[in-house]
Design a protein around this motif. Sequence first.
Motif, PDB file in Angstrom:
ATOM      1  N   SER A 188      -6.137 -59.811  31.427  1.00 46.66           N
ATOM      2  CA  SER A 188      -5.486 -60.037  30.125  1.00 46.66           C
ATOM      3  C   SER A 188      -4.410 -61.112  30.219  1.00 46.66           C
ATOM      4  O   SER A 188      -3.944 -61.624  29.190  1.00 46.66           O
ATOM      5  CB  SER A 188      -4.851 -58.738  29.621  1.00 46.66           C
ATOM      6  OG  SER A 188      -3.743 -58.363  30.447  1.00 46.66           O
ATOM      7  N   GLY A 189      -3.982 -61.414  31.450  1.00 48.31           N
ATOM      8  CA  GLY A 189      -2.902 -62.371  31.628  1.00 48.31           C
ATOM      9  C   GLY A 189      -1.533 -61.777  31.345  1.00 48.31           C
ATOM     10  O   GLY A 189      -0.517 -62.483  31.357  1.00 48.31           O
ATOM     11  N   ARG A 190      -1.491 -60.471  31.121  1.00 50.18           N
ATOM     12  CA  ARG A 190      -0.235 -59.797  30.785  1.00 50.18           C
ATOM     13  C   ARG A 190       0.204 -58.882  31.924  1.00 50.18           C
ATOM     14  O   ARG A 190      -0.632 -58.331  32.658  1.00 50.18           O
ATOM     15  CB  ARG A 190      -0.382 -58.971  29.502  1.00 50.18           C
ATOM     16  CG  ARG A 190      -0.713 -59.812  28.280  1.00 50.18           C
ATOM     17  CD  ARG A 190      -0.971 -58.941  27.069  1.00 50.18           C
ATOM     18  NE  ARG A 190       0.204 -58.155  26.722  1.00 50.18           N
ATOM     19  CZ  ARG A 190       1.207 -58.602  25.980  1.00 50.18           C
ATOM     20  NH1 ARG A 190       1.186 -59.843  25.514  1.00 50.18           N
ATOM     21  NH2 ARG A 190       2.239 -57.838  25.698  1.00 50.18           N
ATOM     22  N   GLY A 191       1.508 -58.716  32.047  1.00 45.55           N
ATOM     23  CA  GLY A 191       2.053 -57.843  33.069  1.00 45.55           C
ATOM     24  C   GLY A 191       2.382 -56.466  32.524  1.00 45.55           C
ATOM     25  O   GLY A 191       2.105 -56.151  31.358  1.00 45.55           O
ATOM     26  N   TRP A 192       3.018 -55.644  33.368  1.00 39.97           N
ATOM     27  CA  TRP A 192       3.348 -54.274  32.983  1.00 39.97           C
ATOM     28  C   TRP A 192       4.642 -53.863  33.658  1.00 39.97           C
ATOM     29  O   TRP A 192       4.915 -54.224  34.801  1.00 39.97           O
ATOM     30  CB  TRP A 192       2.224 -53.322  33.384  1.00 39.97           C
ATOM     31  CG  TRP A 192       2.403 -51.914  32.903  1.00 39.97           C
ATOM     32  CD1 TRP A 192       2.555 -50.796  33.659  1.00 39.97           C
ATOM     33  CD2 TRP A 192       2.414 -51.463  31.541  1.00 39.97           C
ATOM     34  NE1 TRP A 192       2.673 -49.678  32.871  1.00 39.97           N
ATOM     35  CE2 TRP A 192       2.591 -50.061  31.553  1.00 39.97           C
ATOM     36  CE3 TRP A 192       2.301 -52.123  30.309  1.00 39.97           C
ATOM     37  CZ2 TRP A 192       2.649 -49.304  30.403  1.00 39.97           C
ATOM     38  CZ3 TRP A 192       2.365 -51.358  29.143  1.00 39.97           C
ATOM     39  CH2 TRP A 192       2.540 -49.972  29.192  1.00 39.97           C
ATOM     40  N   VAL A 193       5.460 -53.127  32.931  1.00 42.43           N
ATOM     41  CA  VAL A 193       6.718 -52.576  33.459  1.00 42.43           C
ATOM     42  C   VAL A 193       6.681 -51.077  33.227  1.00 42.43           C
ATOM     43  O   VAL A 193       6.436 -50.612  32.103  1.00 42.43           O
ATOM     44  CB  VAL A 193       7.943 -53.197  32.759  1.00 42.43           C
ATOM     45  CG1 VAL A 193       9.225 -52.520  33.246  1.00 42.43           C
ATOM     46  CG2 VAL A 193       8.008 -54.698  33.011  1.00 42.43           C
ATOM     47  N   VAL A 244      12.152 -55.511  26.135  1.00 40.81           N
ATOM     48  CA  VAL A 244      12.878 -56.782  26.313  1.00 40.81           C
ATOM     49  C   VAL A 244      12.188 -57.730  27.291  1.00 40.81           C
ATOM     50  O   VAL A 244      12.754 -58.742  27.686  1.00 40.81           O
ATOM     51  CB  VAL A 244      14.333 -56.519  26.791  1.00 40.81           C
ATOM     52  CG1 VAL A 244      15.127 -55.792  25.711  1.00 40.81           C
ATOM     53  CG2 VAL A 244      14.362 -55.729  28.098  1.00 40.81           C
ATOM     54  N   VAL A 245      10.957 -57.405  27.677  1.00 46.37           N
ATOM     55  CA  VAL A 245      10.231 -58.246  28.640  1.00 46.37           C
ATOM     56  C   VAL A 245       9.047 -58.930  27.958  1.00 46.37           C
ATOM     57  O   VAL A 245       8.270 -58.291  27.238  1.00 46.37           O
ATOM     58  CB  VAL A 245       9.733 -57.417  29.841  1.00 46.37           C
ATOM     59  CG1 VAL A 245       8.894 -58.285  30.779  1.00 46.37           C
ATOM     60  CG2 VAL A 245      10.908 -56.818  30.599  1.00 46.37           C
ATOM     61  N   ASP A 246       8.901 -60.219  28.208  1.00 43.61           N
ATOM     62  CA  ASP A 246       7.747 -60.985  27.746  1.00 43.61           C
ATOM     63  C   ASP A 246       6.626 -60.765  28.762  1.00 43.61           C
ATOM     64  O   ASP A 246       6.620 -61.361  29.835  1.00 43.61           O
ATOM     65  CB  ASP A 246       8.110 -62.469  27.657  1.00 43.61           C
ATOM     66  CG  ASP A 246       6.964 -63.327  27.132  1.00 43.61           C
ATOM     67  OD1 ASP A 246       5.807 -62.873  27.165  1.00 43.61           O
ATOM     68  OD2 ASP A 246       7.227 -64.473  26.721  1.00 43.61           O
ATOM     69  N   GLU A 277      16.190 -60.464  26.717  1.00 42.61           N
ATOM     70  CA  GLU A 277      17.587 -60.052  26.569  1.00 42.61           C
ATOM     71  C   GLU A 277      17.771 -58.751  27.315  1.00 42.61           C
ATOM     72  O   GLU A 277      16.808 -58.100  27.713  1.00 42.61           O
ATOM     73  CB  GLU A 277      17.956 -59.894  25.093  1.00 42.61           C
ATOM     74  CG  GLU A 277      17.101 -58.885  24.334  1.00 42.61           C
ATOM     75  CD  GLU A 277      17.481 -58.782  22.865  1.00 42.61           C
ATOM     76  OE1 GLU A 277      18.655 -59.003  22.530  1.00 42.61           O
ATOM     77  OE2 GLU A 277      16.593 -58.473  22.050  1.00 42.61           O
ATOM     78  N   MET A 278      19.019 -58.366  27.511  1.00 41.43           N
ATOM     79  CA  MET A 278      19.307 -57.124  28.212  1.00 41.43           C
ATOM     80  C   MET A 278      19.253 -55.947  27.247  1.00 41.43           C
ATOM     81  O   MET A 278      19.392 -56.103  26.029  1.00 41.43           O
ATOM     82  CB  MET A 278      20.667 -57.201  28.885  1.00 41.43           C
ATOM     83  CG  MET A 278      20.794 -58.310  29.925  1.00 41.43           C
ATOM     84  SD  MET A 278      19.677 -58.103  31.333  1.00 41.43           S
ATOM     85  CE  MET A 278      20.569 -56.836  32.273  1.00 41.43           C
ATOM     86  N   VAL A 291      19.450 -46.334  22.493  1.00 39.14           N
ATOM     87  CA  VAL A 291      19.048 -47.467  23.330  1.00 39.14           C
ATOM     88  C   VAL A 291      19.083 -48.709  22.460  1.00 39.14           C
ATOM     89  O   VAL A 291      18.455 -48.736  21.398  1.00 39.14           O
ATOM     90  CB  VAL A 291      17.633 -47.274  23.917  1.00 39.14           C
ATOM     91  CG1 VAL A 291      17.304 -48.406  24.885  1.00 39.14           C
ATOM     92  CG2 VAL A 291      17.504 -45.919  24.586  1.00 39.14           C
ATOM     93  N   MET A 292      19.819 -49.736  22.897  1.00 38.12           N
ATOM     94  CA  MET A 292      20.033 -50.915  22.055  1.00 38.12           C
ATOM     95  C   MET A 292      19.986 -52.189  22.880  1.00 38.12           C
ATOM     96  O   MET A 292      20.413 -52.207  24.041  1.00 38.12           O
ATOM     97  CB  MET A 292      21.393 -50.798  21.350  1.00 38.12           C
ATOM     98  CG  MET A 292      21.721 -51.900  20.366  1.00 38.12           C
ATOM     99  SD  MET A 292      23.349 -51.646  19.578  1.00 38.12           S
ATOM    100  CE  MET A 292      22.996 -50.225  18.538  1.00 38.12           C
ATOM    101  N   THR A 293      19.461 -53.249  22.294  1.00 33.35           N
ATOM    102  CA  THR A 293      19.392 -54.544  22.971  1.00 33.35           C
ATOM    103  C   THR A 293      20.677 -55.336  22.735  1.00 33.35           C
ATOM    104  O   THR A 293      21.485 -54.984  21.873  1.00 33.35           O
ATOM    105  CB  THR A 293      18.205 -55.369  22.458  1.00 33.35           C
ATOM    106  OG1 THR A 293      18.431 -55.705  21.084  1.00 33.35           O
ATOM    107  CG2 THR A 293      16.899 -54.596  22.585  1.00 33.35           C
TER     108      THR A 293
END
Length: 249
Positions: free
Chosen positions: A63-68, A110-112, A166-167, A199-201
């Motif tokens: 897919s070209g996508r990662g995972w967290v 928050v991760v691309d 962003e964090m 939980v807030m960015t």
Amino acid sequence: MVEALKQQIFRSGGRGAGDARPLKMTPGWAATAEGSVLIEVGHTKVLCNATVDNGVPGWLRNSGRGWVTAEYGMLPRATLTRTAREAEKGKIGGRTHEIQRLIGRSLRSVVDMKALGERTVTLDCDVLQADGGTRTAAITGACVALAIALDKLVAAGTLKASPIREMVAATSVGVVDGDVLLDLAYEEDSRADVDMNVVMTASGGLVETQATAEHDTYSRAQLNEMLDIAEKGIQVLLAAQLDCLKAAR
């Protein structure tokens, strides 16, 4: 003046209603992990380690996508009485599943994933000592551990830029004896009428709000007050995260 004095006396350590517990984040606590942060919020201590692996779960391949993702655990003597390891029971408990999913959702927000590429980052959040707010501390510390790990990939030339947009940070807030309080320690959390995790960015976007009426209902006005106090507390956490990242570089 009388109300302010009441709030100062009410909380241990002389904290006011909107005051958080002392915060400390130590980067590089575990030298073996790609990213590591020990976060201490009052007496709560959580070790957050990031591991980067090539490859993704089967449903994401090609897919070209990662995972967290995240795993959460509590050491047997993190609490006043020993808690048996879940490995002894042969299965992960519902609370652990819930917290792991919360941490993972918070960090993925928050991760691309496209910029991360087909890599998996696992955040291991282990509670060394618990005094309330372990899940929110885990989110706050894990975000820094994740950022450190991804910065190393950038420094190595593996990534052009960090995939973190962003964090993100989290804190607890609740209603105890009619007062809205920030960052509940266990003694407050255990008797809170209302318990809430926020939980807030960094840009102010809400990732998750978990508000539960433990012993009594809460009003819309109290909900707004809890969100306002939580936002102020999270701004302090976000600033501390940046200081920790600077120390790690």
